[in-house]
Design a protein around this motif. Structure first.
Motif, PDB file in Angstrom:
ATOM      1  N   PHE A  41       2.308   1.448  -7.827  1.00 45.48           N
ATOM      2  CA  PHE A  41       1.250   1.537  -8.845  1.00 45.48           C
ATOM      3  C   PHE A  41       0.550   0.190  -9.059  1.00 45.48           C
ATOM      4  O   PHE A  41      -0.633   0.158  -9.393  1.00 45.48           O
ATOM      5  CB  PHE A  41       1.780   2.154 -10.145  1.00 45.48           C
ATOM      6  N   THR A  42       1.258  -0.916  -8.817  1.00 40.37           N
ATOM      7  CA  THR A  42       0.595  -2.231  -8.889  1.00 40.37           C
ATOM      8  C   THR A  42      -0.413  -2.348  -7.755  1.00 40.37           C
ATOM      9  O   THR A  42      -1.567  -2.744  -7.957  1.00 40.37           O
ATOM     10  CB  THR A  42       1.633  -3.371  -8.771  1.00 40.37           C
ATOM     11  N   GLN A  43       0.019  -1.998  -6.547  1.00 45.94           N
ATOM     12  CA  GLN A  43      -0.884  -2.103  -5.392  1.00 45.94           C
ATOM     13  C   GLN A  43      -2.091  -1.192  -5.572  1.00 45.94           C
ATOM     14  O   GLN A  43      -3.216  -1.552  -5.251  1.00 45.94           O
ATOM     15  CB  GLN A  43      -0.142  -1.772  -4.088  1.00 45.94           C
ATOM     16  N   LYS A  44      -1.856  -0.003  -6.130  1.00 45.99           N
ATOM     17  CA  LYS A  44      -2.951   0.939  -6.370  1.00 45.99           C
ATOM     18  C   LYS A  44      -3.972   0.327  -7.335  1.00 45.99           C
ATOM     19  O   LYS A  44      -5.182   0.448  -7.142  1.00 45.99           O
ATOM     20  CB  LYS A  44      -2.374   2.248  -6.940  1.00 45.99           C
ATOM     21  N   SER A  45      -3.479  -0.369  -8.354  1.00 45.62           N
ATOM     22  CA  SER A  45      -4.400  -0.868  -9.389  1.00 45.62           C
ATOM     23  C   SER A  45      -5.329  -1.963  -8.849  1.00 45.62           C
ATOM     24  O   SER A  45      -6.393  -2.195  -9.401  1.00 45.62           O
ATOM     25  CB  SER A  45      -3.617  -1.370 -10.596  1.00 45.62           C
ATOM     26  N   ASN A  46      -4.931  -2.630  -7.742  1.00 47.29           N
ATOM     27  CA  ASN A  46      -5.790  -3.693  -7.186  1.00 47.29           C
ATOM     28  C   ASN A  46      -6.419  -3.276  -5.853  1.00 47.29           C
ATOM     29  O   ASN A  46      -6.918  -4.126  -5.116  1.00 47.29           O
ATOM     30  CB  ASN A  46      -4.945  -4.957  -6.939  1.00 47.29           C
ATOM     31  N   PHE A  47      -6.386  -2.030  -5.538  1.00 50.13           N
ATOM     32  CA  PHE A  47      -6.735  -1.597  -4.178  1.00 50.13           C
ATOM     33  C   PHE A  47      -8.233  -1.726  -3.885  1.00 50.13           C
ATOM     34  O   PHE A  47      -9.067  -1.104  -4.540  1.00 50.13           O
ATOM     35  CB  PHE A  47      -6.290  -0.145  -3.965  1.00 50.13           C
ATOM     36  N   LEU A  48      -8.558  -2.544  -2.893  1.00 51.76           N
ATOM     37  CA  LEU A  48      -9.975  -2.788  -2.557  1.00 51.76           C
ATOM     38  C   LEU A  48     -10.257  -2.772  -1.060  1.00 51.76           C
ATOM     39  O   LEU A  48     -11.413  -2.763  -0.658  1.00 51.76           O
ATOM     40  CB  LEU A  48     -10.380  -4.188  -3.054  1.00 51.76           C
ATOM     41  N   GLY A  49      -9.201  -2.800  -0.245  1.00 53.04           N
ATOM     42  CA  GLY A  49      -9.416  -3.179   1.157  1.00 53.04           C
ATOM     43  C   GLY A  49      -9.710  -2.076   2.147  1.00 53.04           C
ATOM     44  O   GLY A  49     -10.171  -2.347   3.254  1.00 53.04           O
ATOM     45  N   TYR A  50      -9.454  -0.830   1.815  1.00 55.92           N
ATOM     46  CA  TYR A  50      -9.658   0.249   2.788  1.00 55.92           C
ATOM     47  C   TYR A  50     -10.491   1.357   2.164  1.00 55.92           C
ATOM     48  O   TYR A  50     -10.588   1.467   0.938  1.00 55.92           O
ATOM     49  CB  TYR A  50      -8.312   0.815   3.269  1.00 55.92           C
ATOM     50  N   GLN A  51     -11.026   2.218   3.037  1.00 59.25           N
ATOM     51  CA  GLN A  51     -11.917   3.299   2.580  1.00 59.25           C
ATOM     52  C   GLN A  51     -11.094   4.475   2.056  1.00 59.25           C
ATOM     53  O   GLN A  51     -11.105   5.568   2.621  1.00 59.25           O
ATOM     54  CB  GLN A  51     -12.896   3.715   3.683  1.00 59.25           C
ATOM     55  N   VAL A  52     -10.348   4.215   0.986  1.00 60.80           N
ATOM     56  CA  VAL A  52      -9.461   5.218   0.420  1.00 60.80           C
ATOM     57  C   VAL A  52      -9.728   5.287  -1.085  1.00 60.80           C
ATOM     58  O   VAL A  52      -9.748   4.262  -1.744  1.00 60.80           O
ATOM     59  CB  VAL A  52      -7.987   4.811   0.693  1.00 60.80           C
ATOM     60  N   ASN A  53      -9.952   6.500  -1.575  1.00 58.97           N
ATOM     61  CA  ASN A  53     -10.242   6.676  -2.995  1.00 58.97           C
ATOM     62  C   ASN A  53      -8.942   6.842  -3.786  1.00 58.97           C
ATOM     63  O   ASN A  53      -8.171   7.772  -3.539  1.00 58.97           O
ATOM     64  CB  ASN A  53     -11.138   7.912  -3.168  1.00 58.97           C
ATOM     65  N   HIS A 507     -12.842  -7.211   4.732  1.00 58.23           N
ATOM     66  CA  HIS A 507     -13.839  -6.430   3.999  1.00 58.23           C
ATOM     67  C   HIS A 507     -13.215  -5.787   2.772  1.00 58.23           C
ATOM     68  O   HIS A 507     -11.997  -5.635   2.676  1.00 58.23           O
ATOM     69  CB  HIS A 507     -14.540  -5.390   4.878  1.00 58.23           C
ATOM     70  N   ILE A 508     -14.103  -5.476   1.815  1.00 53.98           N
ATOM     71  CA  ILE A 508     -13.659  -4.670   0.672  1.00 53.98           C
ATOM     72  C   ILE A 508     -14.441  -3.368   0.734  1.00 53.98           C
ATOM     73  O   ILE A 508     -15.538  -3.325   1.295  1.00 53.98           O
ATOM     74  CB  ILE A 508     -13.902  -5.385  -0.687  1.00 53.98           C
ATOM     75  N   TYR A 509     -13.845  -2.308   0.203  1.00 51.16           N
ATOM     76  CA  TYR A 509     -14.519  -1.006   0.161  1.00 51.16           C
ATOM     77  C   TYR A 509     -14.726  -0.597  -1.283  1.00 51.16           C
ATOM     78  O   TYR A 509     -13.783  -0.631  -2.087  1.00 51.16           O
ATOM     79  CB  TYR A 509     -13.692   0.065   0.895  1.00 51.16           C
ATOM     80  N   ILE A 510     -15.949  -0.253  -1.610  1.00 51.32           N
ATOM     81  CA  ILE A 510     -16.250   0.185  -2.969  1.00 51.32           C
ATOM     82  C   ILE A 510     -16.133   1.710  -2.995  1.00 51.32           C
ATOM     83  O   ILE A 510     -17.035   2.424  -2.556  1.00 51.32           O
ATOM     84  CB  ILE A 510     -17.672  -0.259  -3.401  1.00 51.32           C
ATOM     85  N   MET A 511     -14.981   2.182  -3.443  1.00 47.70           N
ATOM     86  CA  MET A 511     -14.748   3.627  -3.532  1.00 47.70           C
ATOM     87  C   MET A 511     -14.829   4.028  -5.010  1.00 47.70           C
ATOM     88  O   MET A 511     -14.978   3.178  -5.888  1.00 47.70           O
ATOM     89  CB  MET A 511     -13.371   3.960  -2.946  1.00 47.70           C
ATOM     90  N   SER A 512     -14.690   5.313  -5.283  1.00 48.43           N
ATOM     91  CA  SER A 512     -14.895   5.808  -6.661  1.00 48.43           C
ATOM     92  C   SER A 512     -14.029   5.118  -7.719  1.00 48.43           C
ATOM     93  O   SER A 512     -14.427   5.005  -8.867  1.00 48.43           O
ATOM     94  CB  SER A 512     -14.624   7.304  -6.726  1.00 48.43           C
TER      95      SER A 512
END
Ligand SMILES: Cc1ncc(COP(=O)(O)O)c(C=O)c1O
Length: 532
Positions: A41-53, A507-512
């Protein structure tokens, strides 16, 4: 994408999860599960690196289905004997995407042009492999599931599972075709894809033993037809081997360089090879959309010139079918899920064109030459596990390799057992949103991506951090930051050559799920690390 040692060392530790021949004591198990939860849940809260929502919530309506083994084994349109399936849901999801991508809906009297597809059990990798497998067999002249004669019969029967099953089973005659030309290359397809294609395409070539233009050129010692002016600006010679590009050269924004594609296809079509092109629609690293419509427009005259646009295959006892001598696959892992709504948002002027002469790159079944589209479910839509969709047409389905009575449903898909939970994920997402909601969401995310890009660009005063965003891409690429930030934000990294210079990008991915707060926190961390 490089996995650094640092990344490997900063995650969960194996020893917390160590198991042996004894039941794990309760205290140890509780501790392990707590560590797991805190970490994920920590990793999820900072997740920016892949094209995953990561903005997903399936727990409320679907947690009970974790206690049923849902399995959609076999063809989605024949229920089969394994009754704990969700094929009714799967069919509706497929029908939604067929409409979104302008494919023809299935009717009672099935017609060849109508859609066929399925929800894959892996991610888009499976959909790509299945698309390229179908392409290979189609171009090698293998027997189609439904030929003209059978199609006439098909029109007269009902849509009931049993009848369809019977018809499909009658068709299971093994055969490879031949044409009248008798050219030694006429059933040796050659594949073309750009240097920005995902590694699943490269892997598919190896697994399926499809020859790429580069392999064929090396095998035969051909001389490359590309001249200096056929390469994109800033093309690096590091991507060449023995005078040939290993893949079709890409433009700096990540799109396929159409002049090079055309010349390469012409070279191999002239030798009689059927042509397989895999386009990118939302490329992995740069998030670029190949201009599929423009490429198809330029490829069609070449295919016609060499008799590959349509050719007659004799497949059995003087029975023939007419089929294309080419297959166009669109790898829409990311883009196929949301670009249709971007097209609407552009028409309704809810977002700005990236440039005055920008034309939306149409990629779907409005282009009648498109054979298949693949898409991931866990990327734009968001899912707790990898999933995806393969979409094509009935007329491009090939005869399955075997006819297993065992499952009571034709083995028309790549996987045997198929994830029966994934259709519920798609259905939840689609049933929660109107078309207008989807459009609103893409506008919101597009604005967030542009906000992030402009903010980073402003901070890069000396223009040394290579901050770039391709038109409508959800990703912003930049010089690789330090390892701690790569781990904290799960950043993906890549080595690229630009005009001969080797660069290390992230890269960073801007997902929802990405908020301004997360972006501002990331920028603050970059500043702290003296990145700018
Ligand atoms: C363009 C493209 N195609 C295919 C894939 C493979 O998708 P999956 O990881 O869903 O198998 C990806 C994944 O990043 C991708 O970006």
């Amino acid at each position: 994408m490089n996995i650094t040692l640092n990344q490997l060392n900063q995650g969960l530790k194996d020893k917390i999860f160590r198991i042996n021949n004894k039941k794990l004591p309760k205290t140890k198990k509780t501790k392990a599960l707590k560590e797991l939860s805190t970490y994920e849940f920590t990793q999820k809260s900072n997740f920016l690196g892949y094209q995953v929502n990561e903005k997903i919530d399936y727990q409320k309506n679907y947690s009970e289905y974790l206690n049923i083994s849902l399995n959609n084994v076999g063809d989605p349109f024949v229920d089969g004997n394994l009754t704990t399936n969700t094929k009714a849901v799967e069919r509706e999801v497929l029908s939604y995407f067929a409409k979104l991508w302008n494919n023809k809906q299935r009717t009672k009297h099935l017609k060849k042009d109508e859609f066929w597809g399925y929800i894959v059990s892996m991610g888009c990798t499976e959909a790509n492999i299945f698309g390229l497998l179908s392409a290979r067999d189609y171009l090698e002249g293998k027997f189609l599931l439904i030929d003209d004669e059978q199609n006439e019969k098909l029109k007269s029967i009902s849509k009931s599972s049993k009848d369809r099953e019977c018809l499909i089973n009658q068709n299971l005659v093994s055969s490879y075709g031949k044409t009248k030309q008798n050219n030694k290359n006429e059933f040796v397809p050659i594949a073309f894809y750009s240097q920005d294609a995902h590694y699943s395409i490269v892997k598919a070539m190896e697994v399926l033993k499809i020859s790429t233009f580069f392999n064929e050129a090396m095998k035969n010692d051909y001389k490359c037809p590309l001249k200096k002016e056929d390469y994109p600006k800033d093309f690096s010679k590091e991507y060449l081997e023995n005078g040939w590009p290993k893949e079709v050269p890409s433009n700096d924004d990540g799109t396929i360089h159409i002049p090079a594609l055309i010349k390469l296809v012409d070279f191999f079509a002239a030798k009689g090879h059927p042509i397989l092109v895999s386009f990118n629609y939302g490329s992995t690293f740069k998030g670029a959309y190949d201009n599929v419509k423009e490429a198809v427009k330029k490829l069609v005259p070449i295919l016609k010139k060499y008799g590959l646009y349509e050719r007659e295959i004799e497949y059995q006892d003087k029975k023939t079918d007419k089929r294309n001598g080419f297959w166009f696959h669109v790898d829409g892992a990311l883009g196929a899920a949301y670009m249709p709504y971007i097209e609407t948002a552009l028409k309704e002027k809810l977002i700005k064109k990236p440039s005055k002469d920008y034309q939306f790159p149409v990629f779907d079944f409005r282009l009648k030459q498109i054979h298949s589209i693949s898409m991931s479910g866990h990327k734009w839509i968001g899912s707790p596990w990898p999933t995806g969709i393969y979409m094509s047409r009935i007329k491009y389905q090939l005869k399955p390799i075997d006819d297993p009575m065992y499952i009571g449903s034709p083995d028309t898909t790549f996987a045997g057992s198929r994830n029966g939970f994934s259709p519920l994920i798609f259905w939840e997402y689609l049933s929660n949103n109107s078309y207008n909601n989807h459009v609103k969401e893409v506008v919101k995310v597009e604005n967030m991506a542009q906000y992030t890009y402009e903010k980073l660009k402003k901070l890069d005063k000396k223009n040394k951090l290579w901050i770039q965003r391709s038109p409508f891409s959800l990703t912003i690429r930049m010089k690789k930051p330090n390892e701690d930030l790569i781990f904290k934000y799960s950043l993906s990294t890549e080595e690229l050559y630009v005009n001969g210079e080797k660069r290390e990008y992230a890269h960073i991915y801007i997902m929802s799920h990405v908020t301004k707060k997360l972006i501002n926190q990331f920028i603050k961390d970059l500043k702290k690390s003296k990145y700018f």
